[in-house]
Motif scaffolding. Structure first.
Motif, PDB file in Angstrom:
ATOM      1  N   TRP A  15       0.938  -1.120   0.346  1.00  0.00           N
ATOM      2  CA  TRP A  15       0.096   0.013  -0.160  1.00  0.00           C
ATOM      3  C   TRP A  15       1.000   1.621   0.098  1.00  0.00           C
ATOM      4  N   PHE A  16       1.690   1.327   0.786  1.00  0.00           N
ATOM      5  CA  PHE A  16       2.760   2.537   1.157  1.00  0.00           C
ATOM      6  C   PHE A  16       3.714   2.787  -0.515  1.00  0.00           C
ATOM      7  N   SER A  17       4.639   1.456  -1.095  1.00  0.00           N
ATOM      8  CA  SER A  17       4.568   2.239  -2.115  1.00  0.00           C
ATOM      9  C   SER A  17       3.909   2.278  -3.094  1.00  0.00           C
ATOM     10  N   LEU A  18       2.493   1.949  -3.075  1.00  0.00           N
ATOM     11  CA  LEU A  18       1.784   1.945  -4.853  1.00  0.00           C
ATOM     12  C   LEU A  18       1.460   3.924  -4.239  1.00  0.00           C
ATOM     13  N   GLU A  19       1.214   4.455  -2.671  1.00  0.00           N
ATOM     14  CA  GLU A  19       0.689   5.445  -2.508  1.00  0.00           C
ATOM     15  C   GLU A  19       2.237   6.609  -2.616  1.00  0.00           C
ATOM     16  N   LEU A  20       3.384   5.634  -2.817  1.00  0.00           N
ATOM     17  CA  LEU A  20       5.076   7.064  -3.019  1.00  0.00           C
ATOM     18  C   LEU A  20       4.321   7.251  -4.636  1.00  0.00           C
ATOM     19  N   LEU A  21       4.388   6.367  -5.456  1.00  0.00           N
ATOM     20  CA  LEU A  21       3.685   6.485  -7.150  1.00  0.00           C
ATOM     21  C   LEU A  21       3.029   7.331  -7.229  1.00  0.00           C
ATOM     22  N   ARG A  22       1.381   6.789  -6.639  1.00  0.00           N
ATOM     23  CA  ARG A  22       0.568   7.345  -6.883  1.00  0.00           C
ATOM     24  C   ARG A  22       0.296   8.997  -6.291  1.00  0.00           C
ATOM     25  N   LYS A  25       5.481  10.994  -5.339  1.00  0.00           N
ATOM     26  CA  LYS A  25       6.830  11.081  -4.518  1.00  0.00           C
ATOM     27  C   LYS A  25       7.648  10.249  -4.541  1.00  0.00           C
ATOM     28  N   ALA A  26       7.855   9.400  -6.093  1.00  0.00           N
ATOM     29  CA  ALA A  26       9.132   8.761  -6.420  1.00  0.00           C
ATOM     30  C   ALA A  26       8.850   8.206  -7.944  1.00  0.00           C
ATOM     31  N   HIS A  27       9.722   8.196  -8.275  1.00  0.00           N
ATOM     32  CA  HIS A  27      10.166   7.470  -9.739  1.00  0.00           C
ATOM     33  C   HIS A  27       9.798   5.968  -9.208  1.00  0.00           C
ATOM     34  N   ARG A  28      10.469   5.247  -9.066  1.00  0.00           N
ATOM     35  CA  ARG A  28      10.876   3.909  -8.509  1.00  0.00           C
ATOM     36  C   ARG A  28      10.977   3.357  -6.984  1.00  0.00           C
ATOM     37  N   VAL A  29      10.773   1.948  -6.858  1.00  0.00           N
ATOM     38  CA  VAL A  29      10.053   2.222  -5.342  1.00  0.00           C
ATOM     39  C   VAL A  29      10.664   0.680  -5.414  1.00  0.00           C
ATOM     40  N   ASN A 212      10.805  18.025  -7.850  1.00  0.00           N
ATOM     41  CA  ASN A 212      10.214  18.125  -8.853  1.00  0.00           C
ATOM     42  C   ASN A 212       8.911  17.016 -10.052  1.00  0.00           C
ATOM     43  N   ASP A 213       8.160  17.021  -9.362  1.00  0.00           N
ATOM     44  CA  ASP A 213       7.351  16.270 -10.059  1.00  0.00           C
ATOM     45  C   ASP A 213       6.834  16.379 -11.291  1.00  0.00           C
ATOM     46  N   GLU A 214       7.532  17.061 -11.991  1.00  0.00           N
ATOM     47  CA  GLU A 214       7.349  17.311 -13.383  1.00  0.00           C
ATOM     48  C   GLU A 214       7.202  16.829 -14.056  1.00  0.00           C
ATOM     49  N   GLY A 215       8.445  15.626 -13.979  1.00  0.00           N
ATOM     50  CA  GLY A 215       8.768  14.409 -14.949  1.00  0.00           C
ATOM     51  C   GLY A 215       8.876  13.057 -14.317  1.00  0.00           C
ATOM     52  N   VAL A 216       7.258  12.596 -13.773  1.00  0.00           N
ATOM     53  CA  VAL A 216       6.976  11.668 -12.642  1.00  0.00           C
ATOM     54  C   VAL A 216       6.002  11.822 -13.568  1.00  0.00           C
ATOM     55  N   GLY A 217       5.650  10.376 -14.518  1.00  0.00           N
ATOM     56  CA  GLY A 217       4.597   9.956 -15.728  1.00  0.00           C
ATOM     57  C   GLY A 217       4.641   8.409 -15.468  1.00  0.00           C
ATOM     58  N   ALA A 218       4.444   8.330 -16.456  1.00  0.00           N
ATOM     59  CA  ALA A 218       3.786   6.645 -16.978  1.00  0.00           C
ATOM     60  C   ALA A 218       5.049   6.325 -17.090  1.00  0.00           C
ATOM     61  N   ASN A 219       5.331   6.682 -17.651  1.00  0.00           N
ATOM     62  CA  ASN A 219       6.754   5.959 -19.268  1.00  0.00           C
ATOM     63  C   ASN A 219       8.429   5.939 -17.768  1.00  0.00           C
ATOM     64  N   THR A 220       8.207   6.758 -17.079  1.00  0.00           N
ATOM     65  CA  THR A 220       8.903   7.156 -15.502  1.00  0.00           C
ATOM     66  C   THR A 220       9.123   5.999 -14.271  1.00  0.00           C
ATOM     67  N   GLN A 221       7.255   5.700 -14.264  1.00  0.00           N
ATOM     68  CA  GLN A 221       7.858   4.824 -12.643  1.00  0.00           C
ATOM     69  C   GLN A 221       7.937   3.779 -12.501  1.00  0.00           C
ATOM     70  N   GLN A 222       8.573   3.389 -11.645  1.00  0.00           N
ATOM     71  CA  GLN A 222       7.949   1.460 -11.522  1.00  0.00           C
ATOM     72  C   GLN A 222       8.389   0.891  -9.914  1.00  0.00           C
ATOM     73  N   GLU A 247      -1.267   6.591 -12.894  1.00  0.00           N
ATOM     74  CA  GLU A 247       0.023   6.822 -14.260  1.00  0.00           C
ATOM     75  C   GLU A 247       0.188   4.574 -14.537  1.00  0.00           C
ATOM     76  N   GLU A 248       0.489   4.011 -15.346  1.00  0.00           N
ATOM     77  CA  GLU A 248       0.854   2.586 -15.190  1.00  0.00           C
ATOM     78  C   GLU A 248       2.208   2.406 -14.338  1.00  0.00           C
ATOM     79  N   VAL A 249       1.914   1.176 -13.599  1.00  0.00           N
ATOM     80  CA  VAL A 249       2.471   0.584 -13.124  1.00  0.00           C
ATOM     81  C   VAL A 249       3.377  -0.239 -13.179  1.00  0.00           C
ATOM     82  N   LEU A 250       4.733  -0.341 -13.548  1.00  0.00           N
ATOM     83  CA  LEU A 250       5.143  -1.716 -14.173  1.00  0.00           C
ATOM     84  C   LEU A 250       5.729  -2.311 -13.458  1.00  0.00           C
ATOM     85  N   LEU A 251       5.205  -3.505 -12.727  1.00  0.00           N
ATOM     86  CA  LEU A 251       5.526  -4.950 -11.870  1.00  0.00           C
ATOM     87  C   LEU A 251       7.153  -5.483 -12.139  1.00  0.00           C
ATOM     88  N   ASP A 252       8.032  -5.435 -11.873  1.00  0.00           N
ATOM     89  CA  ASP A 252       8.885  -6.766 -12.035  1.00  0.00           C
ATOM     90  C   ASP A 252       8.833  -7.715 -10.803  1.00  0.00           C
TER      91      ASP A 252
END
Length: 254
Positions: A15-22, A25-29, A212-222, A247-252
């Motif tokens: 939950w916390f990891s997804l909230e960081l992305l949503r 607050k982060a590009h990569r978790v 700066n969250d301007e660069g946080v988007g579908a292609n930059t979050q993971q 945004e799309e979140v990639l699950l690896d």
């Protein structure tokens, strides 16, 4: 590019990891899902110390790889945070990253007149919330509710929330403190029952800023999952909740 390492044994950390992305607050978790050791709340202090030591071993190896350097580590688990607070001089030396535990923003607890604190058995034994509430808090194990949430047993979880809320109203508790990160998932249910909620994970998120969250988007979050054991519960939870993200979140799988 903000990159964070999150520790927990189950869906609270998810939950916390997804909230960081949503919340951008982060590009990569990287979520270190310590599913092998779930439930942490039933283990002894010695066991918990060794578990935390293993995690910091993983983090220290990551620190040697330039591509995996983190801006910070979040201990998204009250049980492990309690152990960290007792032995932080030892663990802090193991990694070069800032470490944030669930009690980091505890100042609001002192102002709660009569809180009911729901937590794991280990957290209740540690009595840390008793200390932070100046003895006004009443700590109660929430083992069944935590287990229901981990197993995605929605109906059982809702029933246990109602049962707890009835008890809280009868005893005239002023707030419900979510002393286990699994419980962030049902914060809204307690609020629907008319009970003010204090959520440590929400406190951390509210105090965390992205330069700066301007660069946080579908292609930059993971979102990268590193699991120590069977991670079916965590993966199913992430897949179910990730659909709610803008945004799309990639699950690896790591």
């Amino acid at each position: 590019m903000k990159s964070y390492l999150v520790y927990d044994s189950g869906i609270g950390g998810a939950w916390f990891s997804l909230e960081l992305l949503r919340r951008k607050k982060a590009h990569r978790v990287v979520f270190y899902a310590d599913t092998l050791n779930f439930p942490l709340g039933l283990k002894s202090e010695t066991e918990l110390y060794n578990i935390l030591d293993q995690f910091f071993g993983y983090a220290s190896v990551a620190a040697t790889k330039p591509a995996e350097v983190f801006d910070g580590i979040f201990l998204a688990c009250n049980t492990i945070s309690s152990v960290y607070l007792r032995y932080w001089p030892v663990f802090k030396k193991k990694v070069p990253f800032p470490i944030v535990h669930t009690y980091a923003y505890h100042n609001g607890l002192i102002g709660l007149p009569k809180p009911l604190i729901l937590a794991t058995e280990a957290t209740v034994r540690a009595r840390i919330y008793t200390y932070f509430t100046a003895g006004r808090g009443v700590e109660m194990p929430a083992t069944d509710l935590i287990e229901a949430l981990q197993q995605d047993d929605t109906q059982r979880a809702k029933g246990l929330v109602k049962q707890t809320a009835t008890f809280a109203r009868k005893e005239r508790f002023s707030h419900v403190v979510l002393g286990c990160t699994h419980l962030s998932e049902v914060a809204a249910l307690f609020e629907e029952e008319g009970l003010p909620v204090y959520d440590p994970l929400a406190q951390i998120l509210g105090n965390l800023k992205l330069d700066n969250d301007e660069g946080v988007g579908a292609n930059t979050q993971q979102l990268i999952l590193h699991a120590t054991g069977d991670y079916g519960d965590v993966v199913n939870y992430v897949r179910r909740k990730a659909a709610l993200l803008p945004e799309e979140v990639l699950l690896d799988a790591d």
